[in-house]
Write a protein that holds these residues in place. Structure first.
Motif, PDB file in Angstrom:
ATOM      1  N   LEU A  23       0.724  -1.464   0.049  1.00 57.56           N
ATOM      2  CA  LEU A  23      -0.060   0.086   0.043  1.00 57.56           C
ATOM      3  C   LEU A  23       0.674   1.190   0.046  1.00 57.56           C
ATOM      4  CD1 LEU A  23      -2.648  -1.335   2.519  1.00 57.56           C
ATOM      5  CD2 LEU A  23      -3.178  -0.511   0.087  1.00 57.56           C
ATOM      6  N   GLY A  24       1.959   1.242   0.187  1.00 57.49           N
ATOM      7  CA  GLY A  24       3.057   2.303   0.332  1.00 57.49           C
ATOM      8  C   GLY A  24       2.961   2.914   1.766  1.00 57.49           C
ATOM      9  N   PHE A  25       2.616   2.294   2.651  1.00 55.86           N
ATOM     10  CA  PHE A  25       2.409   2.891   3.881  1.00 55.86           C
ATOM     11  C   PHE A  25       3.738   2.884   4.865  1.00 55.86           C
ATOM     12  CE2 PHE A  25      -2.250   1.819   4.742  1.00 55.86           C
ATOM     13  CZ  PHE A  25      -2.423   2.683   3.435  1.00 55.86           C
ATOM     14  N   VAL A  26       4.846   2.102   4.133  1.00 53.03           N
ATOM     15  CA  VAL A  26       6.258   2.191   4.808  1.00 53.03           C
ATOM     16  C   VAL A  26       7.381   3.107   4.161  1.00 53.03           C
ATOM     17  CG1 VAL A  26       8.320   0.478   5.413  1.00 53.03           C
ATOM     18  CG2 VAL A  26       6.134  -0.281   5.328  1.00 53.03           C
ATOM     19  N   SER A  27       7.575   4.103   4.722  1.00 50.39           N
ATOM     20  CA  SER A  27       8.426   5.102   4.267  1.00 50.39           C
ATOM     21  C   SER A  27       9.923   5.197   4.511  1.00 50.39           C
ATOM     22  CB  SER A  27       7.918   6.506   4.635  1.00 50.39           C
ATOM     23  OG  SER A  27       8.030   6.552   6.303  1.00 50.39           O
ATOM     24  N   GLU A  28      10.295   4.037   5.593  1.00 48.20           N
ATOM     25  CA  GLU A  28      11.590   3.798   5.999  1.00 48.20           C
ATOM     26  C   GLU A  28      11.638   2.371   6.692  1.00 48.20           C
ATOM     27  OE1 GLU A  28      15.376   5.711   8.492  1.00 48.20           O
ATOM     28  OE2 GLU A  28      13.482   6.756   8.538  1.00 48.20           O
ATOM     29  N   HIS A  35      19.762  -2.953  15.183  1.00 41.99           N
ATOM     30  CA  HIS A  35      18.521  -1.855  15.516  1.00 41.99           C
ATOM     31  C   HIS A  35      17.959  -1.891  14.207  1.00 41.99           C
ATOM     32  CE1 HIS A  35      16.426   1.268  17.289  1.00 41.99           C
ATOM     33  NE2 HIS A  35      16.658   2.014  16.321  1.00 41.99           N
ATOM     34  N   ALA A  36      16.460  -1.986  14.380  1.00 45.84           N
ATOM     35  CA  ALA A  36      15.637  -1.598  13.343  1.00 45.84           C
ATOM     36  C   ALA A  36      14.816  -0.482  13.442  1.00 45.84           C
ATOM     37  CB  ALA A  36      14.571  -2.964  13.286  1.00 45.84           C
ATOM     38  N   ARG A  37      14.690   0.354  12.523  1.00 38.55           N
ATOM     39  CA  ARG A  37      14.204   1.685  12.375  1.00 38.55           C
ATOM     40  C   ARG A  37      13.163   1.576  11.198  1.00 38.55           C
ATOM     41  NH1 ARG A  37      14.894   7.242  13.347  1.00 38.55           N
ATOM     42  NH2 ARG A  37      14.132   8.554  11.429  1.00 38.55           N
ATOM     43  N   VAL A  38      11.762   1.646  11.714  1.00 39.07           N
ATOM     44  CA  VAL A  38      10.763   1.589  10.841  1.00 39.07           C
ATOM     45  C   VAL A  38       9.638   3.125  10.944  1.00 39.07           C
ATOM     46  CG1 VAL A  38       8.518   0.378   9.956  1.00 39.07           C
ATOM     47  CG2 VAL A  38      10.678  -0.878  10.650  1.00 39.07           C
ATOM     48  N   ARG A  39       9.394   3.478   9.634  1.00 41.19           N
ATOM     49  CA  ARG A  39       8.533   4.836   9.948  1.00 41.19           C
ATOM     50  C   ARG A  39       7.380   4.295   8.794  1.00 41.19           C
ATOM     51  NH1 ARG A  39      10.916   4.960  13.495  1.00 41.19           N
ATOM     52  NH2 ARG A  39      12.450   6.819  14.299  1.00 41.19           N
ATOM     53  N   ALA A  59       3.407  -4.012  13.122  1.00 46.33           N
ATOM     54  CA  ALA A  59       4.879  -4.047  12.536  1.00 46.33           C
ATOM     55  C   ALA A  59       5.805  -3.993  13.754  1.00 46.33           C
ATOM     56  CB  ALA A  59       4.886  -2.385  12.072  1.00 46.33           C
ATOM     57  N   HIS A  60       5.559  -3.624  14.982  1.00 46.90           N
ATOM     58  CA  HIS A  60       6.564  -3.817  15.962  1.00 46.90           C
ATOM     59  C   HIS A  60       7.012  -5.219  16.298  1.00 46.90           C
ATOM     60  CE1 HIS A  60       8.477  -3.617  20.001  1.00 46.90           C
ATOM     61  NE2 HIS A  60       8.561  -2.172  19.696  1.00 46.90           N
ATOM     62  N   LEU A  76       4.776   5.775  13.709  1.00 47.70           N
ATOM     63  CA  LEU A  76       3.729   6.406  12.672  1.00 47.70           C
ATOM     64  C   LEU A  76       4.153   8.082  12.643  1.00 47.70           C
ATOM     65  CD1 LEU A  76       1.235   6.218  11.118  1.00 47.70           C
ATOM     66  CD2 LEU A  76      -0.067   6.464  13.097  1.00 47.70           C
ATOM     67  N   ALA A  77       4.063   8.427  11.540  1.00 50.00           N
ATOM     68  CA  ALA A  77       4.487   9.691  11.256  1.00 50.00           C
ATOM     69  C   ALA A  77       3.174  10.672  10.518  1.00 50.00           C
ATOM     70  CB  ALA A  77       5.490  10.079  10.124  1.00 50.00           C
ATOM     71  N   ASP A  78       3.190  11.844  10.718  1.00 46.66           N
ATOM     72  CA  ASP A  78       2.191  12.725  10.119  1.00 46.66           C
ATOM     73  C   ASP A  78       0.806  12.394  10.568  1.00 46.66           C
ATOM     74  OD1 ASP A  78       4.189  13.907   9.277  1.00 46.66           O
ATOM     75  OD2 ASP A  78       4.187  12.940   7.314  1.00 46.66           O
ATOM     76  N   HIS A  79       0.455  11.880  11.592  1.00 46.70           N
ATOM     77  CA  HIS A  79      -0.925  11.666  12.011  1.00 46.70           C
ATOM     78  C   HIS A  79      -1.211  12.370  13.455  1.00 46.70           C
ATOM     79  CE1 HIS A  79      -4.086   8.775  13.750  1.00 46.70           C
ATOM     80  NE2 HIS A  79      -4.226   8.626  12.590  1.00 46.70           N
TER      81      HIS A  79
END
Length: 217
Positions: A23-28, A35-39, A59-60, A76-79
């Motif tokens: 869906l394109g919901f993963v930006s990073e 260390h896993a970093r997910v946005r 996701a976590h 989660l960003a921009d929410h």
């Protein structure tokens, strides 16, 4: 990176029944020294916080299960509720604990509602590909296909029978659908599928409007 992306590919938008990666919901999504970093990002600032929480929490959990990962930072960003959701997921506080005084229950029932809808949609996708009527068929009678794999995965998630002798036509609670009921029940399953797919297309359009660079299949 491949393992991380595969793990995130198991995380579904509960309403749209599609992976957040598609869906394109993963930006990073990166792993550095364990260390896993997910946005994550969503189509609008005001997407339902309960759906958003489920995706961040799932996701976590998915990323934390990777053997190569020793620590996880999923946000989660921009929410509008990002601060509460991110803090609650990081602290394993649950949905109610993330919104004290506002949420009074966890999201198990909501998740079940959408799992049942996803199952009905997958049943329609399979039945429309069969050369004849699905009435009276068992799972063993259905040719192997991606649609069958999808149906079986959703059956398993709901705890529905998955043995080869099980009837193909089961409702979302696992009750066999009779020949008399089949036309109406299958029309309902089709309406559920069309609704889910329509919403997915709409959300993709909103995401690309908000983030023109978003990549989603």
């Amino acid at each position: 990176m491949s393992a991380l992306w595969d793990a995130l590919g198991t995380v579904m938008d509960p309403e749209l029944d599609q992976p957040v990666t598609e869906l394109g919901f993963v930006s990073e999504a990166v792993v550095v020294d364990g260390h896993a970093r997910v946005r994550l990002r969503l189509p609008t600032y005001f997407c339902a916080p309960n759906f958003a929480y489920l995706m961040v929490a799932d996701a976590h959990e998915a990323v934390s299960a990777l053997p190569s990962v020793t620590s996880v930072d999923v946000r989660l960003a921009d929410h509008f509720a990002a601060e509460e959701i991110n803090a609650g997921v990081a602290a394993s506080a649950g949905f109610a604990g993330s919104f004290p005084g506002e949420a009074v229950a966890e999201l198990d029932e909501l998740r079940l509602v959408f799992q049942r809808k996803a199952y009905l949609a997958s049943l329609d996708r399979l039945c429309v590909r069969l050369p004849g009527s699905p009435v009276g068929l068992t799972l063993a009678d259905v040719p192997a296909s991606p649609a069958l794999v999808s149906l079986m995965r959703r059956r398993a998630a709901l705890g529905l029978p998955c043995s080869s002798e099980s009837p193909l036509l089961l409702d979302e609670r696992g009750v066999p659908i009779t020949a008399e009921e089949a036309p109406l029940r299958l029309r309902f399953a089709r309406s559920v599928r069309v609704s889910i797919e329509g919403n997915a297309g709409f959300c993709r359009g909103l995401l690309h409007t908000r983030y023109p660079q978003a990549v989603g299949n």
